[in-house]
Design a protein around this motif. Sequence first.
Motif, short mmCIF file in Angstrom:
data_model
loop_
_atom_site.label_atom_id
_atom_site.label_comp_id
_atom_site.label_asym_id
_atom_site.label_seq_id
_atom_site.Cartn_x
_atom_site.Cartn_y
_atom_site.Cartn_z
N PRO A 3 -66.85 -45.10 -21.73
CA PRO A 3 -67.46 -45.40 -20.43
C PRO A 3 -66.66 -46.42 -19.61
O PRO A 3 -66.20 -47.42 -20.16
N ASP A 4 -66.53 -46.16 -18.32
CA ASP A 4 -65.77 -47.05 -17.43
C ASP A 4 -66.36 -48.45 -17.35
O ASP A 4 -65.63 -49.42 -17.14
N GLU A 5 -67.67 -48.56 -17.50
CA GLU A 5 -68.31 -49.88 -17.34
C GLU A 5 -68.12 -50.78 -18.56
O GLU A 5 -68.46 -51.96 -18.53
N GLU A 6 -67.57 -50.24 -19.63
CA GLU A 6 -67.29 -51.04 -20.82
C GLU A 6 -65.80 -51.38 -20.87
O GLU A 6 -64.97 -50.60 -20.43
N ARG A 7 -65.49 -52.57 -21.42
CA ARG A 7 -64.09 -52.97 -21.55
C ARG A 7 -63.73 -53.07 -23.02
O ARG A 7 -64.39 -53.76 -23.79
N TRP A 8 -62.66 -52.36 -23.38
CA TRP A 8 -62.18 -52.32 -24.76
C TRP A 8 -60.68 -52.54 -24.78
O TRP A 8 -59.99 -52.28 -23.80
N GLU A 9 -60.21 -53.02 -25.91
CA GLU A 9 -58.79 -53.04 -26.21
C GLU A 9 -58.62 -52.34 -27.54
O GLU A 9 -59.56 -52.30 -28.35
N ILE A 10 -57.44 -51.76 -27.76
CA ILE A 10 -57.14 -51.14 -29.05
C ILE A 10 -55.84 -51.76 -29.56
O ILE A 10 -54.84 -51.77 -28.85
N ILE A 11 -55.89 -52.29 -30.77
CA ILE A 11 -54.71 -52.89 -31.38
C ILE A 11 -54.49 -52.21 -32.72
O ILE A 11 -55.36 -52.24 -33.60
N ASP A 12 -53.34 -51.57 -32.85
CA ASP A 12 -53.02 -50.80 -34.06
C ASP A 12 -54.11 -49.79 -34.40
O ASP A 12 -54.44 -49.58 -35.57
N GLY A 13 -54.70 -49.18 -33.37
CA GLY A 13 -55.71 -48.15 -33.56
C GLY A 13 -57.12 -48.67 -33.77
O GLY A 13 -58.06 -47.90 -33.85
N VAL A 14 -57.29 -50.00 -33.82
CA VAL A 14 -58.62 -50.61 -34.03
C VAL A 14 -59.18 -51.06 -32.69
O VAL A 14 -58.54 -51.83 -31.97
N PRO A 15 -60.40 -50.57 -32.31
CA PRO A 15 -60.98 -50.98 -31.02
C PRO A 15 -61.64 -52.36 -31.10
O PRO A 15 -62.25 -52.71 -32.11
N ASN B 175 -42.88 -46.46 -30.20
CA ASN B 175 -41.62 -45.74 -30.00
C ASN B 175 -41.68 -45.01 -28.66
O ASN B 175 -41.91 -45.63 -27.65
N GLU B 176 -41.52 -43.71 -28.69
CA GLU B 176 -41.55 -42.91 -27.47
C GLU B 176 -42.80 -42.03 -27.42
O GLU B 176 -42.75 -40.89 -26.95
N GLU B 177 -43.94 -42.55 -27.91
CA GLU B 177 -45.16 -41.76 -27.92
C GLU B 177 -45.56 -41.33 -26.52
O GLU B 177 -45.33 -42.05 -25.55
N LYS B 178 -46.20 -40.17 -26.45
CA LYS B 178 -46.86 -39.76 -25.21
C LYS B 178 -48.03 -40.70 -25.00
O LYS B 178 -48.55 -41.30 -25.95
N ASN B 179 -48.48 -40.81 -23.75
CA ASN B 179 -49.59 -41.70 -23.42
C ASN B 179 -50.76 -41.57 -24.38
O ASN B 179 -51.26 -42.56 -24.91
N GLU B 180 -51.22 -40.33 -24.60
CA GLU B 180 -52.42 -40.12 -25.40
C GLU B 180 -52.24 -40.49 -26.87
O GLU B 180 -53.20 -40.64 -27.60
N GLU B 181 -51.00 -40.69 -27.30
CA GLU B 181 -50.71 -41.03 -28.70
C GLU B 181 -50.50 -42.53 -28.92
O GLU B 181 -50.23 -42.96 -30.04
N ILE B 182 -50.63 -43.33 -27.87
CA ILE B 182 -50.41 -44.77 -27.98
C ILE B 182 -51.63 -45.42 -28.65
O ILE B 182 -52.77 -45.14 -28.29
N PHE B 183 -51.37 -46.30 -29.64
CA PHE B 183 -52.44 -46.94 -30.39
C PHE B 183 -52.62 -48.42 -30.05
O PHE B 183 -53.34 -49.13 -30.74
N ASN B 184 -51.94 -48.90 -29.00
CA ASN B 184 -52.06 -50.29 -28.57
C ASN B 184 -52.27 -50.34 -27.06
O ASN B 184 -51.33 -50.09 -26.29
N ILE B 185 -53.51 -50.65 -26.66
CA ILE B 185 -53.86 -50.78 -25.25
C ILE B 185 -54.58 -52.11 -25.11
O ILE B 185 -55.63 -52.33 -25.73
N VAL B 186 -54.00 -53.02 -24.33
CA VAL B 186 -54.58 -54.35 -24.17
C VAL B 186 -54.75 -54.67 -22.69
O VAL B 186 -54.16 -54.02 -21.82
#
Length: 192
Positions: A21-33, A78-89
């Motif tokens: 959901p857009d109204e929630e804020r999450w980060e993912i580090i090494d695949g862990v939300p 590395n060169e992952e596609k967007n959907e394969e990235i496991f780190n979003i901060v």
Amino acid sequence: MSMASPKPDKKYSYADYLQWPDEERWEIIDGVPYDMSPAPSTKHQAISMELGRQIANYLRDKECQVFAAPFDVRLPLNEEKNEEIFNIVQPDLSVICDPSKLDEQGCKGAPDLVIEIISPFTAKKELNEKFNLYERSGIPEYWVVFPKFNVVVVYSLDDEGRYQKSGEFTSDQLLSTKLFPGLEIKLEDVFR
């Protein structure tokens, strides 16, 4: 609607993140939300705004840009596609000098500088998981702001790609850095 409890055997990616959901804020580090609630305090926001203002003033007429959270920074291993990235901060502030890293979703790749403002809810994550992620991702500088003590600690990558403490600045000092010659942050204004 909140995301269901993370499954211990599942690694979450940017593809999953985009479904939340857009109204929630999450980060993912090494695949862990990591849930980013509650919202930052008033002091946290005031510090972020003043730091952002001073940095933006310095960057005027330069190629670098400063962005404030919420702003997604995707850190591929590395060169992952967007959907394969496991780190979003979502650092409190990010400075990006390479315009090719910017797109409609935020930044893909290491910013030149990230700044995190510590709160009781985020301290462990900022000083451990994010510290290690930022170092591993090759982000040249990481500033950690401690509002309770009116202190900013600056970490810079050394020749081996490891963070070393390159400065500790208090509210009665000007924060300067080799990364941006001529930038002087008046911390008295930041911690006012």
